[in-house]
Design a protein around this motif. Sequence first.
Motif, short mmCIF file in Angstrom:
data_model
loop_
_atom_site.label_atom_id
_atom_site.label_comp_id
_atom_site.label_asym_id
_atom_site.label_seq_id
_atom_site.Cartn_x
_atom_site.Cartn_y
_atom_site.Cartn_z
N TYR A 153 22.04 46.93 47.77
CA TYR A 153 23.03 46.74 48.85
C TYR A 153 22.46 47.06 50.23
O TYR A 153 23.20 47.33 51.16
CB TYR A 153 24.30 47.56 48.58
N LEU A 165 31.45 46.94 50.56
CA LEU A 165 31.69 45.83 49.64
C LEU A 165 33.00 45.98 48.88
O LEU A 165 33.04 45.95 47.65
CB LEU A 165 30.50 45.68 48.69
N ASP A 166 34.09 46.10 49.62
CA ASP A 166 35.42 46.22 49.03
C ASP A 166 36.24 44.98 49.36
O ASP A 166 36.02 44.32 50.38
CB ASP A 166 36.14 47.46 49.58
N GLY A 167 37.19 44.67 48.51
CA GLY A 167 38.07 43.54 48.73
C GLY A 167 37.58 42.31 48.00
O GLY A 167 36.42 42.23 47.58
N PRO A 168 38.46 41.34 47.83
CA PRO A 168 38.17 40.17 47.00
C PRO A 168 36.94 39.37 47.42
O PRO A 168 36.21 38.88 46.57
CB PRO A 168 39.42 39.31 47.10
N GLU A 228 33.67 41.95 46.70
CA GLU A 228 33.44 42.48 45.35
C GLU A 228 32.34 41.73 44.59
O GLU A 228 31.51 42.36 43.94
CB GLU A 228 34.73 42.50 44.53
N PRO A 229 32.29 40.38 44.66
CA PRO A 229 31.22 39.68 43.94
C PRO A 229 29.81 40.08 44.39
O PRO A 229 28.85 39.96 43.63
CB PRO A 229 31.48 38.20 44.26
N ARG A 260 28.66 42.92 44.69
CA ARG A 260 28.20 44.10 43.95
C ARG A 260 27.24 43.70 42.83
O ARG A 260 26.50 44.53 42.32
CB ARG A 260 29.38 44.89 43.42
N ASP A 261 27.25 42.44 42.45
CA ASP A 261 26.28 41.92 41.49
C ASP A 261 24.97 41.73 42.26
O ASP A 261 24.91 40.94 43.22
CB ASP A 261 26.77 40.59 40.94
#
Length: 82
Positions: free
Chosen positions: A13, A33-36, A39-40, A42-43
């Motif tokens: 990150y 990295l929060d919220g819709p 969130e992806p 985080r991969d």
Amino acid sequence: MLHITEIRPTGAYRLWVAFSDGLRGEVDLAEELDGPIFEPLRDPAVFAQVAVDPEIHTIAWPNGADFAPEFLRDLVRPHAVA
């Protein structure tokens, strides 16, 4: 107007970022990295797809997530990564 001119993933990150005003350094986005839309990212494989968007002059991902250059500048740690 502040732009991102170069970007390079440096770790979990974290990104090395170059700005149009000459500032260069590392930003850690782990806490951002929060919220819709974020969130992806985080991969690690998705996060690594970051690029400089030529139209909006900031970092962006294929899913449409982006961060404003001014926000990133506030997070930068100068000289963290050459």
